[in-house]
Design a protein around this motif. Structure first.
Motif, PDB file in Angstrom:
ATOM      1  N   VAL A  60       0.829  -1.253  -0.137  1.00  0.00           N
ATOM      2  CA  VAL A  60       0.124   0.009   0.093  1.00  0.00           C
ATOM      3  C   VAL A  60       0.988   1.274   0.061  1.00  0.00           C
ATOM      4  O   VAL A  60       0.565   2.193  -0.636  1.00  0.00           O
ATOM      5  CB  VAL A  60      -1.091   0.055   1.182  1.00  0.00           C
ATOM      6  N   ARG A  64       0.755   4.155  -2.580  1.00  0.00           N
ATOM      7  CA  ARG A  64       0.358   5.591  -2.174  1.00  0.00           C
ATOM      8  C   ARG A  64       1.505   6.508  -2.890  1.00  0.00           C
ATOM      9  O   ARG A  64       1.089   7.405  -3.410  1.00  0.00           O
ATOM     10  CB  ARG A  64       0.639   5.559  -0.756  1.00  0.00           C
ATOM     11  N   ARG A  65       2.677   6.150  -2.755  1.00  0.00           N
ATOM     12  CA  ARG A  65       3.889   6.787  -3.337  1.00  0.00           C
ATOM     13  C   ARG A  65       3.636   7.074  -4.839  1.00  0.00           C
ATOM     14  O   ARG A  65       3.965   8.052  -5.364  1.00  0.00           O
ATOM     15  CB  ARG A  65       5.183   6.164  -3.064  1.00  0.00           C
ATOM     16  N   ASP A  68       0.846   9.485  -5.232  1.00  0.00           N
ATOM     17  CA  ASP A  68       0.931  10.724  -4.806  1.00  0.00           C
ATOM     18  C   ASP A  68       2.112  11.667  -5.456  1.00  0.00           C
ATOM     19  O   ASP A  68       1.920  12.720  -5.744  1.00  0.00           O
ATOM     20  CB  ASP A  68       1.331  10.861  -3.325  1.00  0.00           C
ATOM     21  N   GLY A 160      -7.521   7.141  -6.254  1.00  0.00           N
ATOM     22  CA  GLY A 160      -6.460   7.168  -5.667  1.00  0.00           C
ATOM     23  C   GLY A 160      -5.972   5.540  -5.748  1.00  0.00           C
ATOM     24  O   GLY A 160      -5.716   5.006  -6.615  1.00  0.00           O
ATOM     25  N   VAL A 161      -5.640   5.032  -4.384  1.00  0.00           N
ATOM     26  CA  VAL A 161      -5.143   3.784  -4.384  1.00  0.00           C
ATOM     27  C   VAL A 161      -6.429   2.764  -4.142  1.00  0.00           C
ATOM     28  O   VAL A 161      -7.070   2.874  -3.301  1.00  0.00           O
ATOM     29  CB  VAL A 161      -4.390   3.550  -2.919  1.00  0.00           C
ATOM     30  N   ASP A 237      -4.812   4.202   4.079  1.00  0.00           N
ATOM     31  CA  ASP A 237      -4.248   4.532   2.738  1.00  0.00           C
ATOM     32  C   ASP A 237      -4.827   3.914   1.348  1.00  0.00           C
ATOM     33  O   ASP A 237      -4.323   4.239   0.480  1.00  0.00           O
ATOM     34  CB  ASP A 237      -2.906   4.409   2.666  1.00  0.00           C
ATOM     35  N   ASP A 239      -7.955   3.763  -0.917  1.00  0.00           N
ATOM     36  CA  ASP A 239      -9.129   4.961  -1.011  1.00  0.00           C
ATOM     37  C   ASP A 239     -10.532   4.266  -1.913  1.00  0.00           C
ATOM     38  O   ASP A 239     -11.458   4.694  -1.571  1.00  0.00           O
ATOM     39  CB  ASP A 239      -8.790   5.935  -2.132  1.00  0.00           C
TER      40      ASP A 239
END
Length: 502
Positions: A60, A64-65, A68, A160-161, A237, A239
């Motif tokens: 995750v 996330r990285r 973002d 998002g994720v 984290d 979404d």
């Protein structure tokens, strides 16, 4: 001679014991593995990494990285389109290899793996289809409502994720239905395949990296639902969760999503009716179609299979005779044998569950055929003979609960009104089949059925059509524009064009 799949395992080679996180293959942190037992032969096929919470956290975090600050969410439309089209072509090039890996996973026969709905070709078409939406789905510019000179605009942005959780029964198509729209929208993904269908999915992931998907955009954690699925669906984290599987797990995902208000897409199974009217164009063909969906290929382990046949009384016995005749041609055994057309049940737990439902059915209705476990050379596998029950009350257990096996319940009805009432008398609402020569009736009944997908005198999977259910068959849709939009958030931006409005 007892069935064995070991020669095929040795010739294919398997990627074992590895997770895929941030573009790198590696073992689970604690070094744990899962040994997959083949459902047809009972043999140990191979091992793969059994991830834990720390591995989920790593995956995750990588996603996330990548979302973002990585390149994929901000890539130009042409970049995403190119990757998805290249991947679709790679899938087609490796179709035979992937079908063989699936046969080692879930024992879906090669003969059935070429049928469109369960084929690699269908998955490739889904990626091609969603690649086409990348540069076509956007927002709007809207005129001022209150007066003044300003610009009002909307934008669609990736959600998002995404946690994508797959079942075991159709890994090609369901991988595509979740991953393709998510990546097309610019999301990043953490994928959890079923522990009963992992090897083919890992190869699909390798090919996606080969197509040019950047590191972190797709990450894979393998293992059990308890060890991997639970920390994934509860992760702060993540979404959005997209899940296909049991209703019980789907309800747990809805509960877990409340803490962070995750977006959720769920496809949770069904008890889909086939309604056969007396004016069906060909009653024998209708019986073969319905019975084949319950006994061939996945052996009834398909969410949209018409496991309830509602048949008008004037063709009732004709339908049952044709359905019973259809079961005589179902063959079982080595999934690599081109003469084999049906699968075993996926594991011993499901075998015992289905046999338990059959025993219940014997108390509730008339057993027409089947009802037993297959023995002899197939004794080490989880094989159950095609089973048909007649004179079933729609309130019976075998007519209301999803059995997920080769069991067909045949329910009689008198008229259209009763057929609609019986069809809707279930907690599920995934799909239905109608067999009639009356076009007006077909549309009239279709509009009254509380289900998501209806096939009239046949059923076909199409990559551009939405698929999903009413009631407890799920939330949301997969396929088509609606699936792409489900991986986006809608943003509104207002811009004054004169100083007077500032």
């Amino acid at each position: 001679m007892p069935l064995t799949v070991q020669p095929h395992r040795e010739s294919l080679g398997l990627k074992t014991g590895l997770l895929y996180v941030d573009g790198q293959w590696g073992p689970a942190r604690e070094g744990a593995t899962w040994t997959h037992r083949h459902p047809a032969s009972g043999e140990d096929v191979g091992e793969f990494a059994a991830a834990g919470r720390a591995d989920v956290d790593d995956a995750v975090a990588a996603a996330r990285r990548a979302f973002d600050s990585g390149e994929w969410p901000n890539s130009r439309a042409g970049v995403r389109i190119g990757v998805l089209h290249r991947y679709a072509n790679l899938l087609r090039e490796h179709a035979d290899e992937l079908r063989a890996l699936q046969a080692l996973d879930n024992s879906v026969p090669l003969s059935f793996g070429g049928i469109y709905a369960t084929s690699v070709g269908a998955a490739a078409d889904v990626f091609d289809h969603h690649a086409g939406w990348v540069d076509k789905v956007g927002g709007q510019t809207l005129p001022p409502y209150q007066g003044g000179d300003h610009l009002a605009a909307t934008f669609r942005e990736p959600i998002g994720v995404v946690a994508a959780i797959l079942p075991w029964n159709a890994p090609f198509l369901l991988f595509a239905q979740k991953v393709a729209p998510a990546l097309a929208a610019g999301c990043t993904v953490v994928l959890k395949p079923s522990e009963y269908a992992t090897f083919a999915v890992l190869r699909m992931v390798e090919l996606l990296a080969e197509a040019g998907l950047p590191a972190g955009a797709l990450n894979v954690v393998t293992g059990t639902g308890e060890a991997v699925g639970e920390p994934l669906i509860t992760h702060a984290d993540v979404d959005k969760v997209s899940f296909t599987g049991s209703r019980a797990v789907g309800k747990r995902i809805v509960e877990a999503s409340a803490g962070t208000l995750k977006r959720v897409s769920l496809e949770l199974g069904g008890k889909s009716p086939a309604i056969v009217f007396g004016d069906a164009p060909n009653v024998g063909l209708a019986a073969a179609t319905v019975t084949g969906a319950v006994t061939m290929g996945l052996s009834g382990q398909a969410c949209v299979a018409n496991t309830r046949a509602l048949v008008q009384r004037d063709v009732y016995e004709e339908f049952i005779a044709a359905a019973q005749g259809m079961t005589a041609g179902i063959t079982y055994g080595d999934p690599f044998d081109p003469g084999v057309i049906s699968s075993p049940l996926i594991n011993e737990r499901q075998l015992e569950r289905v046999l338990g439902y059959i025993e219940t059915g014997k108390r509730e209705a008339r057993l027409v055929c089947g009802g037993e476990r297959l023995e002899g050379d197939l004794a080490a596998g989880n094989f159950v003979a095609p089973t048909i029950f007649a004179d079933v009350d729609n309130a019976a257990t075998i007519a209301q609960e999803e059995i997920f096996g080769p069991v067909l319940a045949v329910v009689p009805f008198d008229d259209e009104e009763e057929a609609v009432r019986l069809a809707n008398d279930t907690e599920y609402g995934l799909g239905a089949g109608l067999f009639t020569a009356d076009v007006q009736r077909a549309f009239r009944v279709s509009r009254r059925l509380r289900v998501g997908t209806i096939g009239i005198n046949g059923f076909q999977v199409e990559p551009h059509l939405p698929f999903g259910g009413f009631k407890q068959s799920g939330l949301g849709r997969e396929g088509g524009r609606s699936a792409f939009e489900a991986y986006t958030e809608l943003k509104t931006v207002m811009l004054p064009l004169t100083e007077e409005m500032m």
